[in-house]
Design a protein around this motif. Structure first.
Motif, PDB file in Angstrom:
ATOM      1  N   LEU A 125      50.899  -3.793  28.416  1.00  0.00           N
ATOM      2  CA  LEU A 125      52.077  -2.919  28.451  1.00  0.00           C
ATOM      3  C   LEU A 125      51.579  -1.479  28.451  1.00  0.00           C
ATOM      4  O   LEU A 125      50.862  -1.068  27.536  1.00  0.00           O
ATOM      5  N   ALA A 126      51.924  -0.732  29.478  1.00  0.00           N
ATOM      6  CA  ALA A 126      51.416   0.639  29.601  1.00  0.00           C
ATOM      7  C   ALA A 126      52.469   1.675  29.273  1.00  0.00           C
ATOM      8  O   ALA A 126      52.144   2.832  29.013  1.00  0.00           O
ATOM      9  N   GLU A 127      53.729   1.296  29.297  1.00  0.00           N
ATOM     10  CA  GLU A 127      54.784   2.253  28.972  1.00  0.00           C
ATOM     11  C   GLU A 127      55.163   2.070  27.501  1.00  0.00           C
ATOM     12  O   GLU A 127      54.866   1.038  26.900  1.00  0.00           O
ATOM     13  N   PRO A 128      55.818   3.058  26.916  1.00  0.00           N
ATOM     14  CA  PRO A 128      56.239   2.882  25.523  1.00  0.00           C
ATOM     15  C   PRO A 128      57.141   1.660  25.408  1.00  0.00           C
ATOM     16  O   PRO A 128      57.953   1.378  26.287  1.00  0.00           O
ATOM     17  N   ARG A 129      56.943   0.945  24.339  1.00  0.00           N
ATOM     18  CA  ARG A 129      57.784  -0.229  24.121  1.00  0.00           C
ATOM     19  C   ARG A 129      59.227   0.214  23.877  1.00  0.00           C
ATOM     20  O   ARG A 129      59.463   1.244  23.229  1.00  0.00           O
TER      21      ARG A 129
ATOM     22  N   HIS B  47      57.121  -5.549  35.953  1.00  0.00           N
ATOM     23  CA  HIS B  47      56.270  -4.738  36.818  1.00  0.00           C
ATOM     24  C   HIS B  47      54.993  -4.390  36.050  1.00  0.00           C
ATOM     25  O   HIS B  47      54.995  -4.388  34.812  1.00  0.00           O
ATOM     26  N   GLY B  49      52.514  -3.015  33.792  1.00  0.00           N
ATOM     27  CA  GLY B  49      52.553  -2.045  32.709  1.00  0.00           C
ATOM     28  C   GLY B  49      53.921  -1.803  32.110  1.00  0.00           C
ATOM     29  O   GLY B  49      54.039  -1.128  31.095  1.00  0.00           O
ATOM     30  N   TRP B  50      54.955  -2.344  32.748  1.00  0.00           N
ATOM     31  CA  TRP B  50      56.322  -2.104  32.281  1.00  0.00           C
ATOM     32  C   TRP B  50      56.732  -3.151  31.250  1.00  0.00           C
ATOM     33  O   TRP B  50      56.225  -4.266  31.233  1.00  0.00           O
ATOM     34  N   SER B  51      57.720  -2.793  30.456  1.00  0.00           N
ATOM     35  CA  SER B  51      58.373  -3.797  29.624  1.00  0.00           C
ATOM     36  C   SER B  51      59.264  -4.651  30.534  1.00  0.00           C
ATOM     37  O   SER B  51      59.573  -4.261  31.660  1.00  0.00           O
ATOM     38  N   ARG B  53      62.199  -6.282  32.536  1.00  0.00           N
ATOM     39  CA  ARG B  53      63.579  -6.029  32.956  1.00  0.00           C
ATOM     40  C   ARG B  53      64.253  -7.396  33.003  1.00  0.00           C
ATOM     41  O   ARG B  53      63.781  -8.276  33.729  1.00  0.00           O
ATOM     42  N   SER B  62      65.423  -1.623  39.103  1.00  0.00           N
ATOM     43  CA  SER B  62      63.988  -1.288  39.135  1.00  0.00           C
ATOM     44  C   SER B  62      63.453  -1.354  40.566  1.00  0.00           C
ATOM     45  O   SER B  62      62.701  -0.480  41.000  1.00  0.00           O
TER      46      SER B  62
END
Lengths: 147, 147
Positions: A125-129, B47, B49-51, B53, B62
């Motif tokens: 996970l690269a974005e803030p949770r 996606h 790195g994304w949390s 959806r 998205s």
């Protein structure tokens, strides 16, 4: 689907199967992990950063190596969301590894009345949770069942 | 499963649905992408790195943002492997984005005779990609169907 009670039960069982997978991993119990994976179908696994392991032998070899490695991290599953699609079920959850968080999809197939794993994919996970659970919109609660 | 010919056809259709997804993305065709996703079930997308959806609205929002972004990369799917589990099908493939490679699982549900997407997860590949296709063991050929 015309059996809402049965469906809720399916999804609860799916969440429980997902929890059993992480519990077996926490115990470093390779035999229990093996027993959770489906038989007689092609299973697959994509560990973080790895190329796909396809087929039961390759998948279980990877898990046996991971649980045998004393450096393997503890994994705490969080906020599982279950989706039942007939005989197949998906569980999407976060995996907390110390300060890192992954996002995983665990795919299960119903075999002889039990949910058995057929696929696991975990991604960094690269974005803030997203916000803590209490502030989440209704569709993103821990252990929630969706259909 | 007692219909090997039908199963091979299922898997070919699954590989074709996977190709249609990437073709729609290559055309930046949000409506075509929308039409590929299943209706009346919970769909999801992770996606890189994304949390997650979760739900059709969040998933399509998205994709519409990604295809509207001129900086979005070209994605070339490679070496798809199809697994049919009754009414659900998985396609595992590499995604080549210039010099980067991701690994994706696309999950489909058969609705009205067509394979419609219910889940997409793409993860960065951090280890060297396995040997070229010609040197792969039999279970890892492009477009191969497994059952």
């Amino acid at each position: 689907m015309t059996d809402p009670a049965g469906m809720a039960s399916d999804e609860s069982a799916l969440i429980a199967a997902n929890a059993a997978f992480y519990a077996a991993f926490a115990r470093r119990d390779a035999d229990a992990l093996d027993a959770l994976w489906a038989e007689d179908v092609t299973v697959a696994c994509i560990h973080p950063g790895w190329s796909p392991r396809i087929g039961r032998e390759a998948v279980m070899e990877s898990w046996r190596a991971i649980v045998a490695n004393p450096g393997s991290p503890r994994i705490v599953p969080e906020e599982p969301v279950a989706v039942v699609l007939g005989a197949v079920g998906l569980v999407i959850c976060y995996e907390r590894l110390g300060n890192d968080t992954l996002v995983a999809t665990n795919t299960f197939l119903r075999q002889n009345g039990a949910w058995r794993m057929v696929h696991h994919q975990a991604s960094p996970l690269a974005e803030p949770r997203p916000r803590p659970v209490a502030a989440q919109p209704p569709q993103r609660r821990p252990g929630q069942v969706l259909h």
